[in-house]
Design a protein around this motif. Structure first.
Motif, PDB file in Angstrom:
ATOM      1  N   UNK A 238       6.107  21.199   4.530  1.00  0.00           N
ATOM      2  CA  UNK A 238       5.738  22.615   4.584  1.00  0.00           C
ATOM      3  C   UNK A 238       5.329  23.069   5.990  1.00  0.00           C
ATOM      4  N   UNK A 239       5.746  22.322   6.997  1.00  0.00           N
ATOM      5  CA  UNK A 239       5.519  22.697   8.391  1.00  0.00           C
ATOM      6  C   UNK A 239       6.873  22.844   9.091  1.00  0.00           C
ATOM      7  N   UNK A 240       6.872  23.549  10.202  1.00  0.00           N
ATOM      8  CA  UNK A 240       8.086  23.709  10.990  1.00  0.00           C
ATOM      9  C   UNK A 240       7.753  23.511  12.463  1.00  0.00           C
ATOM     10  N   UNK A 241       8.666  22.902  13.188  1.00  0.00           N
ATOM     11  CA  UNK A 241       8.449  22.596  14.602  1.00  0.00           C
ATOM     12  C   UNK A 241       8.830  23.808  15.457  1.00  0.00           C
ATOM     13  N   UNK A 242       7.882  24.242  16.290  1.00  0.00           N
ATOM     14  CA  UNK A 242       8.132  25.375  17.182  1.00  0.00           C
ATOM     15  C   UNK A 242       7.780  24.991  18.616  1.00  0.00           C
ATOM     16  N   UNK A 243       8.347  25.732  19.535  1.00  0.00           N
ATOM     17  CA  UNK A 243       8.103  25.509  20.964  1.00  0.00           C
ATOM     18  C   UNK A 243       7.625  26.811  21.593  1.00  0.00           C
ATOM     19  N   UNK A 244       6.616  26.724  22.455  1.00  0.00           N
ATOM     20  CA  UNK A 244       6.118  27.903  23.159  1.00  0.00           C
ATOM     21  C   UNK A 244       6.684  27.913  24.574  1.00  0.00           C
ATOM     22  N   UNK A 245       7.381  28.983  24.932  1.00  0.00           N
ATOM     23  CA  UNK A 245       8.023  29.056  26.241  1.00  0.00           C
ATOM     24  C   UNK A 245       6.980  29.193  27.342  1.00  0.00           C
ATOM     25  N   UNK A 246       7.303  28.623  28.489  1.00  0.00           N
ATOM     26  CA  UNK A 246       6.388  28.671  29.622  1.00  0.00           C
ATOM     27  C   UNK A 246       6.723  29.787  30.591  1.00  0.00           C
ATOM     28  N   UNK A 247       6.104  29.736  31.758  1.00  0.00           N
ATOM     29  CA  UNK A 247       6.314  30.747  32.792  1.00  0.00           C
ATOM     30  C   UNK A 247       7.641  30.495  33.513  1.00  0.00           C
ATOM     31  N   UNK A 325       3.787  23.896  12.843  1.00  0.00           N
ATOM     32  CA  UNK A 325       2.976  24.985  12.296  1.00  0.00           C
ATOM     33  C   UNK A 325       3.280  25.129  10.816  1.00  0.00           C
ATOM     34  N   UNK A 326       2.255  25.491  10.044  1.00  0.00           N
ATOM     35  CA  UNK A 326       2.474  25.781   8.633  1.00  0.00           C
ATOM     36  C   UNK A 326       3.485  26.914   8.494  1.00  0.00           C
ATOM     37  N   UNK A 327       4.410  26.766   7.580  1.00  0.00           N
ATOM     38  CA  UNK A 327       5.430  27.799   7.374  1.00  0.00           C
ATOM     39  C   UNK A 327       4.807  29.153   7.082  1.00  0.00           C
ATOM     40  N   UNK A 328       3.696  29.145   6.346  1.00  0.00           N
ATOM     41  CA  UNK A 328       3.056  30.417   5.978  1.00  0.00           C
ATOM     42  C   UNK A 328       2.399  31.108   7.170  1.00  0.00           C
ATOM     43  N   UNK A 329       2.266  30.387   8.298  1.00  0.00           N
ATOM     44  CA  UNK A 329       1.632  30.962   9.482  1.00  0.00           C
ATOM     45  C   UNK A 329       2.650  31.520  10.492  1.00  0.00           C
ATOM     46  N   UNK A 330       3.932  31.326  10.223  1.00  0.00           N
ATOM     47  CA  UNK A 330       4.952  31.710  11.205  1.00  0.00           C
ATOM     48  C   UNK A 330       4.884  33.193  11.555  1.00  0.00           C
ATOM     49  N   UNK A 331       4.603  34.036  10.571  1.00  0.00           N
ATOM     50  CA  UNK A 331       4.577  35.476  10.826  1.00  0.00           C
ATOM     51  C   UNK A 331       3.420  35.894  11.733  1.00  0.00           C
ATOM     52  N   UNK A 332       2.447  35.032  11.922  1.00  0.00           N
ATOM     53  CA  UNK A 332       1.313  35.388  12.784  1.00  0.00           C
ATOM     54  C   UNK A 332       1.571  35.040  14.246  1.00  0.00           C
ATOM     55  N   UNK A 333       2.695  34.379  14.514  1.00  0.00           N
ATOM     56  CA  UNK A 333       3.017  33.963  15.878  1.00  0.00           C
ATOM     57  C   UNK A 333       3.994  34.945  16.519  1.00  0.00           C
ATOM     58  N   UNK A 334       3.814  35.188  17.808  1.00  0.00           N
ATOM     59  CA  UNK A 334       4.691  36.107  18.539  1.00  0.00           C
ATOM     60  C   UNK A 334       5.994  35.410  18.890  1.00  0.00           C
ATOM     61  N   UNK A 335       7.101  35.950  18.402  1.00  0.00           N
ATOM     62  CA  UNK A 335       8.417  35.375  18.644  1.00  0.00           C
ATOM     63  C   UNK A 335       9.302  36.402  19.340  1.00  0.00           C
TER      64      UNK A 335
END
Length: 349
Positions: A238-247, A325-335
């Protein structure tokens, strides 16, 4: 009637009824102007309401976290606008005591506020004698007055600025500025302008000389480069792997799926043989999701492919910016828009 009188008369009959025109609050007008840059009104309107509701005052905006601002902005693109808005709100607090400026000379010093935005806010909020020049205004002036000087050239900017200033009426510049922008947006449109019913058809040089579709003239910019992004959807418990882009590249600090960029496109499935794929995912089974998605940015064409990896795959090597990240939290992240749009369709499939 003068040009300005004819334009304002048209506006009073046909102008758009937009919520930010019901106030002279420079903060509210600033929100609308920045949101609508390079954005259609029908697309920008929900974002305007969202920002006004969440940040009713500049103090509310300034105290927010950047990630929340970016999350509310997601889907609009040009994320530097949102970051500059956040910086500008903070400067209004630190430099202007929380009172949003209404004069051009002060507005122009804020991050992300250029000549057009400063002139618009000043004329709409304090009736300052400032002419606006945006894409709609360039088009109206170039057609009616038959000006073929490129609008994005140094000479063109000078010519149109002088003409815009000359035409600006004394007394109510704000209404005139609304009028000429609306006239360009809904009447003197880029394609299929309403020439047959135009109040200027007897004097419009472009119409009389059959040059409507040839004006305005714009110099071609530098060629766009192609980039090839391969995104990987990795889920586990129930988690998904995400990456946060850098500068230092597009979409700074926004979330996306783990990605490998290649110098050219790869046929479906061949990316699994790429050295970086082997390094991160080994021999994990891979399944393509859809085809190539083309996403156009300023001077960049992104060609994106998406792949689903087998459930619970063991990552051989994980980049530091990759996190589950928990799948249910994906909508709270800026994409960014490419990921936001894909994810919205993916989870409904």
């Amino acid at each position: 009637m003068t040009f300005a009188e004819t334009l304002v008369s048209w506006y009073r009959q046909y102008g758009r009824n937009l919520p930010w025109r019901e106030t002279v609050d420079p903060y509210i007008i600033w929100l609308s102007e920045v949101i609508l840059q390079q954005t259609r009104v029908d697309q920008g309107l929900p974002y305007y309401h969202r920002f006004v509701e969440r940040f009713p005052t500049v103090e509310d905006f300034a105290s927010a976290e950047e990630e929340e601002v970016l999350r509310l902005w997601q889907g609009l693109g040009y994320y530097s606008r949102a970051r500059n808005m956040h910086k500008a709100a903070k400067e209004v607090i630190s430099r202007f005591g929380g009172i949003f400026p209404a004069q051009y000379d002060e507005l122009i010093t804020l991050p992300g506020v250029g000549d057009y935005t400063a002139a618009a806010i000043a004329s709409f909020s304090s009736n300052e004698h400032r002419a606006v020049l945006d894409g709609n205004v360039f088009r109206v002036l170039s057609r009616i007055f038959g000006i073929d000087t490129p609008i994005n050239s140094t000479e063109g900017k000078k010519v149109f600025k002088e003409l815009a200033d000359e035409l600006l009426p004394v007394g109510n510049p704000g209404e005139y500025n609304h009028a000429i922008m609306d006239f360009g947006a809904i009447h003197c449109k880029p394609k299929a302008p309403l020439c047959a019913t135009c109040v200027f058809r007897l004097e419009c040089r472009a119409f009389l000389e059959e040059k409507v579709h040839a004006l305005p003239v714009k110099l071609k910019g530098r060629a766009s480069r192609n980039r090839y992004f391969h995104y990987f959807i990795v889920e586990a418990d129930n988690h998904i792997l995400l990456s946060k882009r850098g500068e230092g590249d597009v979409w700074t600090n926004l979330y996306e799926f783990p990605m490998i960029e290649t110098s050219e496109d790869y046929p479906i499935g061949d990316i699994a043989h790429h050295a970086d794929y082997q390094r991160y995912f080994g021999d994990a089974a891979i399944e393509p999701v859809g085809g190539v998605i083309k996403h156009i940015l300023s001077h960049q064409n992104i060609f994106a492919r998406f792949y689903r990896l087998e459930e619970g795959v063991a990552i051989k090597e994980k980049k530091t910016q990759w996190n589950y990240f928990l799948l249910e939290k994906i909508d709270t992240l800026a994409k960014h828009k490419l990921i936001f749009t894909f994810w919205d369709k993916y989870r409904k499939s």
